[in-house]
Design an enzyme around this catalytic site. Structure first.
Site, mmCIF file in Angstrom:
data_model
loop_
_atom_site.group_PDB
_atom_site.id
_atom_site.type_symbol
_atom_site.label_atom_id
_atom_site.label_comp_id
_atom_site.label_asym_id
_atom_site.label_seq_id
_atom_site.Cartn_x
_atom_site.Cartn_y
_atom_site.Cartn_z
ATOM 1 N N HIS A 135 0.811 -1.229 0.000
ATOM 2 C CA HIS A 135 0.000 0.000 0.000
ATOM 3 C C HIS A 135 0.840 1.273 0.000
ATOM 4 O O HIS A 135 0.332 2.362 -0.223
ATOM 5 C CB HIS A 135 -1.021 0.015 1.146
HETATM 6 C C1 LIG Z 1 -13.481 -6.525 32.914
HETATM 7 C C2 LIG Z 1 -14.676 -5.698 32.590
HETATM 8 C C3 LIG Z 1 -15.378 -5.038 33.676
HETATM 9 C C4 LIG Z 1 -15.137 -5.557 31.326
HETATM 10 C C5 LIG Z 1 -14.491 -6.099 30.119
HETATM 11 C C6 LIG Z 1 -15.273 -5.676 28.928
HETATM 12 C C7 LIG Z 1 -14.503 -6.036 27.704
HETATM 13 C C8 LIG Z 1 -14.616 -7.412 27.125
HETATM 14 C C9 LIG Z 1 -13.739 -5.105 27.151
HETATM 15 C C10 LIG Z 1 -12.854 -5.337 25.955
HETATM 16 C C11 LIG Z 1 -11.514 -4.742 26.253
HETATM 17 C C12 LIG Z 1 -10.590 -5.018 25.123
HETATM 18 C C13 LIG Z 1 -10.143 -6.415 24.889
HETATM 19 C C14 LIG Z 1 -10.157 -3.998 24.385
HETATM 20 C C15 LIG Z 1 -9.277 -4.162 23.272
HETATM 21 C C16 LIG Z 1 -8.880 -3.076 22.612
HETATM 22 C C17 LIG Z 1 -7.992 -3.130 21.489
HETATM 23 C C18 LIG Z 1 -7.439 -4.412 20.998
HETATM 24 C C19 LIG Z 1 -7.698 -1.956 20.913
HETATM 25 C C20 LIG Z 1 -6.860 -1.826 19.782
HETATM 26 C C21 LIG Z 1 -6.685 -0.602 19.235
HETATM 27 C C22 LIG Z 1 -5.852 -0.425 18.121
HETATM 28 C C23 LIG Z 1 -5.589 0.815 17.568
HETATM 29 C C24 LIG Z 1 -6.185 2.058 18.116
HETATM 30 C C25 LIG Z 1 -4.699 0.837 16.446
HETATM 31 C C26 LIG Z 1 -4.250 1.965 15.842
HETATM 32 C C27 LIG Z 1 -3.336 1.824 14.770
HETATM 33 C C28 LIG Z 1 -2.795 2.842 14.032
HETATM 34 C C29 LIG Z 1 -3.135 4.268 14.265
HETATM 35 C C30 LIG Z 1 -1.870 2.455 13.005
HETATM 36 C C31 LIG Z 1 -1.213 3.284 12.205
HETATM 37 C C32 LIG Z 1 -0.292 2.724 11.248
HETATM 38 C C33 LIG Z 1 0.505 3.437 10.425
HETATM 39 C C34 LIG Z 1 0.532 4.913 10.414
HETATM 40 C C35 LIG Z 1 1.355 2.690 9.514
HETATM 41 C C36 LIG Z 1 2.180 3.248 8.643
HETATM 42 C C37 LIG Z 1 2.883 2.363 7.667
HETATM 43 C C38 LIG Z 1 2.721 2.824 6.227
HETATM 44 C C39 LIG Z 1 3.612 4.003 5.893
HETATM 45 C C40 LIG Z 1 1.260 3.125 5.868
HETATM 46 O O1 LIG Z 1 3.144 1.722 5.414
#
Ligand SMILES: CC(C)=CCC/C(C)=C/CC/C(C)=C/C=C/C(C)=C/C=C/C=C(C)/C=C/C=C(C)/C=C/C=C(C)/C=C/CC(C)(C)O
Ligand SMILES: C[S@@+](CC[C@H](N)C(=O)[O-])C[C@H]1O[C@@H](n2cnc3c(N)ncnc32)[C@H](O)[C@@H]1O
Length: 364
Positions: free
Chosen positions: A272
């Site tokens: 990409h």
């Molecule tokens: C215990 C109690 C009371 C309740 C539990 C309730 C429950 C089941 C809650 C769930 C909790 C849970 C498991 C949460 C999980 C959350 C996760 C896995 C969150 C993940 C988030 C990921 C994010 C925000 C990722 C962001 C990634 C970004 C911004 C990536 C950017 C990449 C770039 C810029 C790459 C560049 C490379 C290029 C140049 C394009 O090749």
């Protein structure tokens, strides 16, 4: 005008009418929907402010401090190098976004989004480096009109516009890729565990972080890496320091032949980055390096992924525009490009979180 156009016109006129909006917000049966839609529109309007609150929490070290245990405002203010009012304003904003939460009078703790953020590898580093993206997005229409590039992100990812990176640039972007690689590798390797393969070549493999994840799961698979010289050198040094085997080749995929002998090649977050012509060249170069029957896997966030459109089409669409090269592609376009480059049986394999990476597997 089709029937669908007429329905859309009627729907939009109704939703856009202030009278209907007022009525729907008062009528008990439509009130929850009206509130949800208004909040969603507000979030779209204010997204940058939320992102910058997260940025302040990451950059000041607030989240890590709260992860160590609840604390009083006075202590936090000293830790953040803010006065008491500044710290309190940040804490209240962070609590509204569930990054922090109140833990009693004058006491603050880590919130659920803060805990998830610290637990998701590389997200804090991504938030921090977004300063470059936001600088480029100060005038999004100007960016679109000039066809992208030419700003802070293009200077960061030097290979997008300015040629191969020197050691400093390679260290900066490879560090960011390493920080975020664990979540990508988990998606790819859960969907395609590598069992049964003998020798893997990771093209554009950075400093080898994907290969380290492979080594942990499938230690018998031999590891080869190809990347621009300054990056391949980092991989070589890291593996040597850890006593892990790696055959790393420095080169330019558009000019230099890829090493042969692999029965599987991976392209992780590479395709990409490149416009259509160069992307197809990469696939041809890989096809030339492979014996018939060898496998190619392509893992990256893709466009038009059901439920992940905001990540693929909105975020990466604009990110890669600012970077000045490439675009997120829908899986079907990547499959067609693989076939054009001489691969067969190209198909997608579902991953648990397409917002992190989708996966395509093809055979030479
Ligand atoms: C215990 C109690 C009371 C309740 C539990 C309730 C429950 C089941 C809650 C769930 C909790 C849970 C498991 C949460 C999980 C959350 C996760 C896995 C969150 C993940 C988030 C990921 C994010 C925000 C990722 C962001 C990634 C970004 C911004 C990536 C950017 C990449 C770039 C810029 C790459 C560049 C490379 C290029 C140049 C394009 O090749
Ligand atoms: C976005 S990074 C992805 C790194 C790694 N695969 C990952 O997912 O963490 C893209 C990689 O492609 C490499 N690259 C870019 N242009 C290249 C070229 N012409 N030849 C070889 N590698 C290249 C970059 O140096 C960088 O390491």
């Amino acid at each position: 005008m089709t029937l669908a156009d007429r329905w859309r016109g009627w729907r939009n006129a109704l939703i856009g009418s202030p009278g209907f909006q007022r009525w729907a917000a008062r009528f008990p049966l439509t009130r929850p929907v009206a509130r949800r839609r208004a909040q969603a529109l507000f979030d779209l309007t204010a997204g940058f402010v939320y992102s910058q609150i997260a940025h302040a929490c990451v950059r000041s070290g607030l989240l890590e401090r709260l992860a160590a245990g609840p604390a009083e405002v006075g202590d936090l203010a000293a830790h953040l190098d803010l006065d008491r009012d500044g710290a309190l304003r940040l804490l209240r904003a962070a609590a509204a976004l569930k990054l922090a939460e109140s833990a009693g009078p004058d006491r603050w703790a880590l919130g659920v989004e803060g805990a998830a953020l610290l637990g998701a590898p590389g997200v804090a580093a991504m938030i921090d480096h977004h300063a470059l993206l936001y600088a480029d997005l100060a005038d999004p229409l100007a960016l679109l009109r000039r066809g992208g590039g030419g700003g802070a992100l293009a200077a960061y990812w030097t290979y997008a516009e300015g040629g191969p990176p020197d050691a400093k640039a390679a260290g900066a972007y490879s560090g960011l890729m390493t920080a975020s690689q664990a979540m990508v590798a988990a998606q790819v390797l859960d969907a395609y565990p590598m069992g049964g393969h003998r020798r893997l070549l990771d093209v554009g493999g950075g400093e080898g972080t994907f290969l380290r994840a492979v080594a942990a799961r499938a230690p018998d698979v031999e590891r080869m890496l190809f990347d621009l010289p300054a990056v391949a050198e980092r991989a070589r040094a890291r593996f040597a320091a850890e006593g892990l085997q790696l055959h790393a080749t420095g080169g330019d995929v558009f000019r230099d032949a890829l090493p042969g002998g692999a029965d599987i090649v991976s392209l992780i977050r590479v395709l990409h980055d490149h416009d259509d012509g160069p992307a197809l060249e990469i696939l041809h170069a890989i096809r030339r390096a492979l014996e018939p029957g060898a496998v190619l896997i392509i893992g990256e966030p893709m466009a038009q992924e059901h439920g992940a459109e905001r990540v693929g089409d909105a975020y990466f669409g604009i990110y890669l525009l600012a970077m000045g090269s490439g675009r997120p592609r829908p899986a079907r376009e990547i499959i067609a490009m693989c076939e054009q480059a001489g691969f067969v049986s190209a198909r997608r394999i579902p991953t648990a979180m397409p917002m992190i990476a989708s996966l395509i597997v093809a055979r030479a």
